[in-house]
Design a protein around this motif. Structure first.
Motif, PDB file in Angstrom:
ATOM      1  N   HIS A  40       7.863  -5.029 -20.345  1.00 26.16           N
ATOM      2  CA  HIS A  40       8.985  -4.799 -19.427  1.00 26.16           C
ATOM      3  C   HIS A  40       9.229  -6.023 -18.543  1.00 26.16           C
ATOM      4  N   ARG A  87      15.356   2.117 -18.732  1.00 27.31           N
ATOM      5  CA  ARG A  87      14.068   2.375 -19.390  1.00 27.31           C
ATOM      6  C   ARG A  87      13.557   1.118 -20.087  1.00 27.31           C
ATOM      7  N   GLY A 142      10.579   0.999 -17.907  1.00 27.45           N
ATOM      8  CA  GLY A 142       9.760   2.097 -18.389  1.00 27.45           C
ATOM      9  C   GLY A 142      10.122   3.436 -17.780  1.00 27.45           C
ATOM     10  N   PHE A 143      11.027   3.462 -16.813  1.00 30.81           N
ATOM     11  CA  PHE A 143      11.403   4.698 -16.142  1.00 30.81           C
ATOM     12  C   PHE A 143      12.278   5.557 -17.046  1.00 30.81           C
ATOM     13  N   THR A 144      11.883   6.836 -17.224  1.00 31.37           N
ATOM     14  CA  THR A 144      12.610   7.719 -18.139  1.00 31.37           C
ATOM     15  C   THR A 144      13.420   8.791 -17.424  1.00 31.37           C
ATOM     16  N   TYR A 195      12.131  12.056  -8.330  1.00 29.42           N
ATOM     17  CA  TYR A 195      11.441  11.192  -9.286  1.00 29.42           C
ATOM     18  C   TYR A 195      10.393  10.291  -8.627  1.00 29.42           C
ATOM     19  N   GLN A 222       7.193  10.492 -10.509  1.00 29.86           N
ATOM     20  CA  GLN A 222       7.396   9.988 -11.871  1.00 29.86           C
ATOM     21  C   GLN A 222       7.427   8.467 -11.897  1.00 29.86           C
ATOM     22  N   LEU A 226       4.014   7.090 -12.010  1.00 33.67           N
ATOM     23  CA  LEU A 226       3.361   7.262 -13.304  1.00 33.67           C
ATOM     24  C   LEU A 226       3.894   6.323 -14.374  1.00 33.67           C
ATOM     25  N   GLU A 227       5.170   5.967 -14.283  1.00 35.91           N
ATOM     26  CA  GLU A 227       5.812   5.247 -15.393  1.00 35.91           C
ATOM     27  C   GLU A 227       6.090   3.777 -15.122  1.00 35.91           C
ATOM     28  N   VAL A 228       6.246   3.396 -13.878  1.00 33.87           N
ATOM     29  CA  VAL A 228       6.751   2.055 -13.553  1.00 33.87           C
ATOM     30  C   VAL A 228       5.628   1.224 -12.935  1.00 33.87           C
ATOM     31  N   ASP A 274       8.788   8.000 -28.546  1.00 30.77           N
ATOM     32  CA  ASP A 274       8.642   7.057 -27.429  1.00 30.77           C
ATOM     33  C   ASP A 274       9.983   6.468 -27.019  1.00 30.77           C
TER      34      ASP A 274
END
Length: 361
Positions: free
Chosen positions: A4, A32, A36-38, A60, A63, A66-68, A226
């Motif tokens: 990323h 994303r 990486g953020f969904t 979020y 979230q 967890l993701e970024v 994914d």
């Protein structure tokens, strides 16, 4: 360096070379791709110099953690993303480019009002252009999506009692279930299941029409793993095919092979489309092929590059494209054969492995 971060650096370099000071990324798939953020609500502010910021709301907050990655701070806004961007970009310098294809006129006007001193520059396909060349991580995800879809197709053929003349909708429901069971996330599109004369509708919606003996059956489907998509089409016939069905299938198969043989880095997208069209023209069938030969796939099921007569693009190593010529005979039926193909420096590698023969059910 993470994938990323490398992508964001390429974007910043592209924007800086164009004289822009920052990029506002609003397309969900592009956010994303770069962070990486969904989540379904979030935009990314990427300055040419300095750290990017993800603007989202309190739903979020966890979230994002967890993701970024930590190098992308989150700005949690409670007044909507436009005031949030105004907070983040208040001291920014230079014009800001934005994704014209994913920003509404109302949002653009609200941005201008929130940041009256900032110059906004419409840049169509700025991020999507970068997304066209897939890295190894992306290719692995696409190949997994291909495998999930192919396994679902094989299980579907074995599970359905074709002698009972199931409806298109019944088959579509079963196919969706097999795709999910096999590991697909949210499907990239609703499967196309079209029988008999309805197979001449390139984007038919499954109906209660039953699949009778002698019918052609067109199945267009894909999986998402994914975040990355696959997209493929196979044509079947219930029972023993009639000569005209065999002939049409052979002609489409020939056109598809010619197009795939044309694919390599440096080839023009228009040339790939022409290869398929010329093959059909030799059999006076080119007028029954009304759509483009293919399109890119990735986080979106329809991305660049486009393989069509109107395309000015050139293929690059790392592109993943569909190759999907078809012939559609109104009132009789249609045939389409679609594969996912990776463009390489000296040629192409077909990622789909399903047999292309006319499947007899």
């Amino acid at each position: 360096m993470s994938a990323h971060e490398a992508r964001r650096l390429r974007l910043a370099a592209t924007a800086g070379a164009a004289g822009h000071g920052s990029v506002l990324v609003t397309a969900r798939s592009s956010v994303r791709y770069l962070s990486g953020f969904t989540g379904s609500a979030g935009v990314l502010w990427v300055p040419v110099e300095g750290a990017p910021t993800l603007v989202t709301d309190s739903r979020y907050e966890e979230q994002v953690r967890l993701e970024v990655e930590d190098s992308v701070p989150a700005h949690i806004t409670r007044g909507g993303w436009i005031p949030g961007v105004a907070d983040v970009a208040a001291s920014a310098r230079g014009p800001t480019s934005f994704e014209a294809e994913s920003l509404t006129v109302a949002e653009y006007e609200a941005l201008r009002e929130a940041l009256p001193g900032m110059a906004f520059v419409s840049c169509r396909d700025l991020v999507r252009e970068l997304r066209q060349v897939k890295d190894e991580e992306e290719l692995r995800a696409i190949e997994r999506a291909v495998a999930v879809a192919e396994s679902a197709f094989d299980r579907l053929l074995a599970a359905i009692d074709w002698s009972a003349a199931p409806s298109e909708r019944r088959v579509a429901t079963a196919l969706e279930a097999e795709l999910r069971r096999g590991g697909s996330g949210p499907l990239p599109f609703d499967p196309i299941v079209a029988a008999g004369e309805r197979s001449a509708l390139p984007h038919a919606t499954p109906s209660e029409r039953r699949i009778e003996a002698g019918d052609l059956l067109l199945l267009d489907f894909g999986a998402r793993v994914d975040g990355y998509c696959s997209d493929m089409t196979r044509t079947c016939v219930r029972g023993v095919p009639e000569p005209w069905q065999v002939t049409i299938h052979e002609r489409v198969l020939e056109a598809q092979a010619r197009a795939r043989e044309t694919i390599r880095a440096g080839a023009s997208c228009r040339a790939v489309d022409a290869a398929a069209r010329d093959a059909l023209a030799r059999h006076d069938l080119d007028d029954r092929f009304g759509h483009g030969t293919g399109h890119g796939i990735g986080l979106d099921v329809h991305e660049g590059p486009s393989l069509s007569a109107r395309s000015d693009g050139t293929l690059r190593a790392g592109n993943v494209v569909t190759v999907e010529p078809g012939v559609y005979l109104p009132g009789r039926g249609g045939v389409r054969i679609e594969d996912d193909v990776l463009v390489e420096a000296s040629g192409a590698r077909t990622l789909t492995r399903l047999p292309r023969a006319l499947v007899e059910l």
